[in-house]
Design a protein around this motif. Structure first.
Motif, PDB file in Angstrom:
ATOM      1  N   PHE A  92       0.821  -1.212  -0.120  1.00  0.00           N
ATOM      2  CA  PHE A  92      -0.134   0.108   0.109  1.00  0.00           C
ATOM      3  C   PHE A  92       0.752   1.130  -0.088  1.00  0.00           C
ATOM      4  O   PHE A  92       0.369   2.337  -0.366  1.00  0.00           O
ATOM      5  N   ILE A  93       2.071   1.345   0.371  1.00  0.00           N
ATOM      6  CA  ILE A  93       2.990   2.304   0.567  1.00  0.00           C
ATOM      7  C   ILE A  93       2.953   2.980  -0.960  1.00  0.00           C
ATOM      8  O   ILE A  93       2.992   3.916  -1.418  1.00  0.00           O
ATOM      9  N   VAL A  94       3.165   1.948  -2.062  1.00  0.00           N
ATOM     10  CA  VAL A  94       3.327   2.243  -3.306  1.00  0.00           C
ATOM     11  C   VAL A  94       1.867   2.452  -4.113  1.00  0.00           C
ATOM     12  O   VAL A  94       1.698   3.619  -4.708  1.00  0.00           O
ATOM     13  N   THR A  95       0.900   1.472  -3.864  1.00  0.00           N
ATOM     14  CA  THR A  95      -0.273   1.599  -4.302  1.00  0.00           C
ATOM     15  C   THR A  95      -1.241   3.075  -3.936  1.00  0.00           C
ATOM     16  O   THR A  95      -2.084   3.417  -4.845  1.00  0.00           O
ATOM     17  N   SER A  96      -0.861   3.359  -2.804  1.00  0.00           N
ATOM     18  CA  SER A  96      -1.548   4.545  -1.938  1.00  0.00           C
ATOM     19  C   SER A  96      -1.163   5.735  -2.867  1.00  0.00           C
ATOM     20  O   SER A  96      -2.005   6.649  -3.293  1.00  0.00           O
ATOM     21  N   ALA A  97       0.317   5.972  -3.177  1.00  0.00           N
ATOM     22  CA  ALA A  97       0.689   7.138  -4.006  1.00  0.00           C
ATOM     23  C   ALA A  97       0.343   6.967  -5.260  1.00  0.00           C
ATOM     24  O   ALA A  97      -0.306   8.002  -6.067  1.00  0.00           O
ATOM     25  N   LEU A  98       0.039   5.728  -5.966  1.00  0.00           N
ATOM     26  CA  LEU A  98      -0.304   5.585  -7.272  1.00  0.00           C
ATOM     27  C   LEU A  98      -1.777   6.005  -7.281  1.00  0.00           C
ATOM     28  O   LEU A  98      -2.339   6.616  -8.385  1.00  0.00           O
ATOM     29  N   VAL A  99      -2.739   5.629  -6.499  1.00  0.00           N
ATOM     30  CA  VAL A  99      -3.926   5.926  -6.373  1.00  0.00           C
ATOM     31  C   VAL A  99      -4.416   7.537  -6.369  1.00  0.00           C
ATOM     32  O   VAL A  99      -5.291   7.944  -7.011  1.00  0.00           O
ATOM     33  N   VAL A 100      -3.534   8.139  -5.621  1.00  0.00           N
ATOM     34  CA  VAL A 100      -3.783   9.532  -5.472  1.00  0.00           C
ATOM     35  C   VAL A 100      -3.312  10.181  -6.949  1.00  0.00           C
ATOM     36  O   VAL A 100      -4.194  11.131  -7.091  1.00  0.00           O
ATOM     37  N   LEU A 115       4.068  -5.290 -10.113  1.00  0.00           N
ATOM     38  CA  LEU A 115       5.749  -5.240  -9.857  1.00  0.00           C
ATOM     39  C   LEU A 115       6.024  -5.064  -8.645  1.00  0.00           C
ATOM     40  O   LEU A 115       7.128  -5.449  -8.075  1.00  0.00           O
ATOM     41  N   ILE A 116       5.176  -4.508  -7.631  1.00  0.00           N
ATOM     42  CA  ILE A 116       5.427  -4.391  -6.250  1.00  0.00           C
ATOM     43  C   ILE A 116       5.076  -5.521  -5.355  1.00  0.00           C
ATOM     44  O   ILE A 116       5.887  -5.975  -4.543  1.00  0.00           O
ATOM     45  N   ALA A 117       3.687  -5.948  -5.703  1.00  0.00           N
ATOM     46  CA  ALA A 117       3.070  -7.259  -4.719  1.00  0.00           C
ATOM     47  C   ALA A 117       3.751  -8.401  -5.141  1.00  0.00           C
ATOM     48  O   ALA A 117       3.985  -9.258  -4.120  1.00  0.00           O
ATOM     49  N   LEU A 118       3.958  -8.829  -6.370  1.00  0.00           N
ATOM     50  CA  LEU A 118       4.455 -10.246  -6.776  1.00  0.00           C
ATOM     51  C   LEU A 118       5.821 -10.470  -5.980  1.00  0.00           C
ATOM     52  O   LEU A 118       5.950 -11.546  -5.363  1.00  0.00           O
ATOM     53  N   PRO A 119       6.889  -9.519  -6.037  1.00  0.00           N
ATOM     54  CA  PRO A 119       8.007  -9.858  -5.166  1.00  0.00           C
ATOM     55  C   PRO A 119       7.844  -9.945  -3.737  1.00  0.00           C
ATOM     56  O   PRO A 119       8.534 -10.825  -2.968  1.00  0.00           O
ATOM     57  N   LEU A 120       6.918  -8.960  -3.370  1.00  0.00           N
ATOM     58  CA  LEU A 120       6.639  -8.974  -1.719  1.00  0.00           C
ATOM     59  C   LEU A 120       6.224 -10.278  -1.425  1.00  0.00           C
ATOM     60  O   LEU A 120       6.619 -11.082  -0.383  1.00  0.00           O
ATOM     61  N   MET A 121       5.014 -10.717  -2.107  1.00  0.00           N
ATOM     62  CA  MET A 121       4.349 -12.390  -2.045  1.00  0.00           C
ATOM     63  C   MET A 121       5.546 -13.295  -2.168  1.00  0.00           C
ATOM     64  O   MET A 121       5.642 -14.035  -1.276  1.00  0.00           O
ATOM     65  N   SER A 122       6.417 -13.161  -2.952  1.00  0.00           N
ATOM     66  CA  SER A 122       7.673 -14.150  -3.332  1.00  0.00           C
ATOM     67  C   SER A 122       8.475 -14.110  -2.178  1.00  0.00           C
ATOM     68  O   SER A 122       8.915 -15.247  -1.242  1.00  0.00           O
ATOM     69  N   PRO A 124       7.464 -10.346 -13.765  1.00  0.00           N
ATOM     70  CA  PRO A 124       7.673 -10.291 -12.486  1.00  0.00           C
ATOM     71  C   PRO A 124       7.929 -11.250 -11.664  1.00  0.00           C
ATOM     72  O   PRO A 124       8.691 -11.542 -10.798  1.00  0.00           O
ATOM     73  N   LEU A 125       7.018 -12.608 -11.930  1.00  0.00           N
ATOM     74  CA  LEU A 125       7.155 -13.956 -11.177  1.00  0.00           C
ATOM     75  C   LEU A 125       8.439 -14.412 -11.389  1.00  0.00           C
ATOM     76  O   LEU A 125       9.242 -14.884 -10.544  1.00  0.00           O
ATOM     77  N   VAL A 126       9.027 -14.313 -12.658  1.00  0.00           N
ATOM     78  CA  VAL A 126      10.493 -14.988 -13.030  1.00  0.00           C
ATOM     79  C   VAL A 126      11.519 -14.108 -12.268  1.00  0.00           C
ATOM     80  O   VAL A 126      12.418 -14.710 -11.822  1.00  0.00           O
ATOM     81  N   ALA A 127      11.510 -12.803 -12.257  1.00  0.00           N
ATOM     82  CA  ALA A 127      12.289 -12.005 -11.631  1.00  0.00           C
ATOM     83  C   ALA A 127      12.314 -12.245 -10.128  1.00  0.00           C
ATOM     84  O   ALA A 127      13.378 -11.952  -9.619  1.00  0.00           O
ATOM     85  N   SER A 128      11.148 -12.354  -9.466  1.00  0.00           N
ATOM     86  CA  SER A 128      11.053 -12.652  -8.095  1.00  0.00           C
ATOM     87  C   SER A 128      11.579 -13.825  -7.636  1.00  0.00           C
ATOM     88  O   SER A 128      12.268 -14.060  -6.471  1.00  0.00           O
ATOM     89  N   ILE A 129      11.617 -14.966  -8.656  1.00  0.00           N
ATOM     90  CA  ILE A 129      12.071 -16.308  -8.189  1.00  0.00           C
ATOM     91  C   ILE A 129      13.649 -15.999  -8.318  1.00  0.00           C
ATOM     92  O   ILE A 129      14.542 -16.736  -7.277  1.00  0.00           O
ATOM     93  N   PHE A 130      14.231 -15.233  -9.185  1.00  0.00           N
ATOM     94  CA  PHE A 130      15.760 -15.120  -9.330  1.00  0.00           C
ATOM     95  C   PHE A 130      16.102 -14.352  -8.065  1.00  0.00           C
ATOM     96  O   PHE A 130      17.142 -14.425  -7.322  1.00  0.00           O
TER      97      PHE A 130
END
Length: 513
Positions: free
Chosen positions: A288-296, A327-334, A451-457
């Protein structure tokens, strides 16, 4: 010039929002580490109780004040602006005192029935100053928004978060270890401390910035008429806002009670609730740190484009917002899936949290997309659809909690079933509402696959950089943070390699308005 000022203001707001979220997250982590699971559970229930008592003074009235102040300020009717401010501030203070008296009268009932301990009555008493201060600061904040001053309330909120962090964490550092009831009481006190400094800064700023705006005596009859206008405008907003607050309150009270029905003790039930809501959810909501700024930035852009019927630009902005969110949520999930145990130990010193982090990790993407979709709907003037979706989802969650959590065969797992079931429904309903306005195609390989491939790396590099990750005692905080930085660089490198990051991404986000 005005456009440049708007962009400059947007950048400042994004930075302040980012700073505020970081301080807030650090505070929640520090609280969890000092207090433990049971105290965090008590604190979360207390927060939900407090928000329920604040429905009248903080739901619809502040938004109505912002609208009326903006209207009168645009006409340069500064006396009317002051009439709106004075009358609503007086009303909110009077209402908050009445609410505080009610809270005082029912303090023992709340402490026994909701907080499951008669000793928590002191914590209930500490909610009283918070009610009064929050009711006043909400009017000041809405006044500044109406005057198109976004910077002053943002600074006030940073001051609130920072002072609360310094004072409360400082107190806990010297008194810990502390009993769960006492720890939760200190955390409740922290709400009033932070809001007090917020209020002082806001009052000082109003006097300094707007003291020359009103040059004539204020008509008391005028104040009364504007108060009636504010209250009339606030009724539908308060009713719609109260649905969400009440449903969240029911959800908060229901989980520990249904866990006890399934055979857990009162202490274990509150501890489980604390580990999920006070420790796991701050991590899951970190995106939400990023998505809040995005939504604004997204809302005014889509509002303008829908009015001009620029559907090509709308599709572009929606696609970009979904891409940035993933791009933000998928690496955090991983990260949470792959490193749940190290995170539980290093952040909270509580290995039992690891299982909750691991199971709820996939909710990171779910909640991040849900947040962005809600912002898109607001920008498309579909705020009613977003509200209805949220209410349906929360009602479903309550039903699922009642059915599954109270069943001994499910117990804690019932919480996860209700979490994923309700949030999936909200996400689907929001997506249907968006597609009813504009059709858009999604390149799944680009926005999910890459983003999933990048998260695995990223996870692979973290494991390689920490040779003994299975033996947590040998891992220092500095070493773990360093490995996270290495993993993050690997993630960004793979994104650039696969061309997953759009060219001039930052410029595109800033130019959204």
């Amino acid at each position: 010039m005005n456009k440049n000022r708007f962009i400059y203001g947007s950048i400042i707001m994004v930075f302040m929002n980012f700073l505020m979220k970081i301080i807030g997250f650090a505070y929640e982590v520090a609280l969890s580490k000092f207090l433990g699971a049971e105290a965090m559970g008590l604190f979360q229930i207390s927060m939900s109780t407090l928000m329920t008592f604040l429905i009248i003074t903080t739901s619809g009235i502040p938004t109505s004040v912002t609208k009326l102040v903006a209207q009168e300020n645009s006409k340069k009717n500064y006396n009317n602006v002051e009439s709106i401010f004075n009358s609503t501030l007086t009303f909110n203070l009077f209402a908050s005192i009445i609410i505080s008296i009610i809270l005082l009268l029912f303090s023992e009932f709340i402490s026994i029935k909701m907080l499951k301990s008669k000793d928590m009555v002191l914590g209930v008493y500490f909610m009283i100053p918070a009610i009064i201060i929050l009711s006043a600061s909400s009017i000041l904040r809405s006044y500044f928004y109406g005057m198109k001053d976004m910077i002053t309330p943002s600074i006030a909120q940073i001051i609130e978060h920072l002072t609360r962090f310094i004072i409360i964490v400082g107190i806990l550092y010297y008194v810990c270890p502390v009993e769960p009831i006492h720890g939760a009481t200190i955390a409740i006190l922290g709400i009033s401390i932070g809001e007090f400094f917020d209020l002082m800064w806001s009052l000082f700023s109003k006097k300094r910035l707007y003291k020359t705006k009103s040059n004539y005596p204020i008509d008391k009859k005028n104040e009364k008429s504007y108060l009636i206008k504010v209250l009339y405008m606030s009724i539908p907003l308060t009713i719609s806002g109260s649905f969400g607050v009440i449903l969240r309150f029911i959800n908060t009270i229901l989980i520990p009670n249904r866990l006890m029905a399934a055979g857990y003790t009162s202490s274990d039930s509150i501890s489980i609730f604390g580990r999920i809501m006070g420790m796991t959810m701050p991590l899951i909501g970190l995106s939400f740190i990023v998505t809040s700024a995005l939504v604004v930035n997204l809302i005014p852009s889509l509002s303008e484009q829908i009015a001009l019927k620029r559907y090509k630009d709308i599709k572009r902005d929606i696609h970009l917002s979904i891409k940035v969110t993933l791009l933000i949520a998928l690496p955090l999930m991983s990260l949470y899936v792959g490193l749940s145990k190290p995170l539980a130990i290093l952040l909270y010193n509580d290995p039992l949290v690891a299982n909750f982090i691991h199971i709820m990790a996939y909710g990171t993407v779910l909640l991040a997309l849900q947040h962005t979709f809600s912002g898109i709907l607001l920008g498309l003037n579909k705020q009613t659809s977003a509200t209805v979706s949220s209410i349906i989802g929360m009602i479903l969650r309550i039903i699922l909690i009642y059915i599954f959590v109270g069943d001994p065969r499910f117990g804690v797992n019932g919480i996860f079933i209700s979490f994923y079931g309700s949030n999936t429904v909200i996400l689907i309903l929001n997506l249907i509402a968006i597609r009813s306005v504009v059709k858009f195609d999604i390149d799944y390989i680009d926005i999910i696959g890459k983003p999933l491939v990048a998260s695995i790396f990223m996870i692979g590099f973290i494991y390689l950089s920490i040779h003994d990750i299975g033996n947590l005692q040998n891992i220092s905080t500095l070493g773990f943070v360093s490995s996270l930085l290495v993993g993050s660089l690997a993630y960004i490198f793979v994104l650039f390699l696969t061309k997953a990051i759009p060219k001039n991404l930052f410029k595109k986000l800033i130019k959204l308005p």
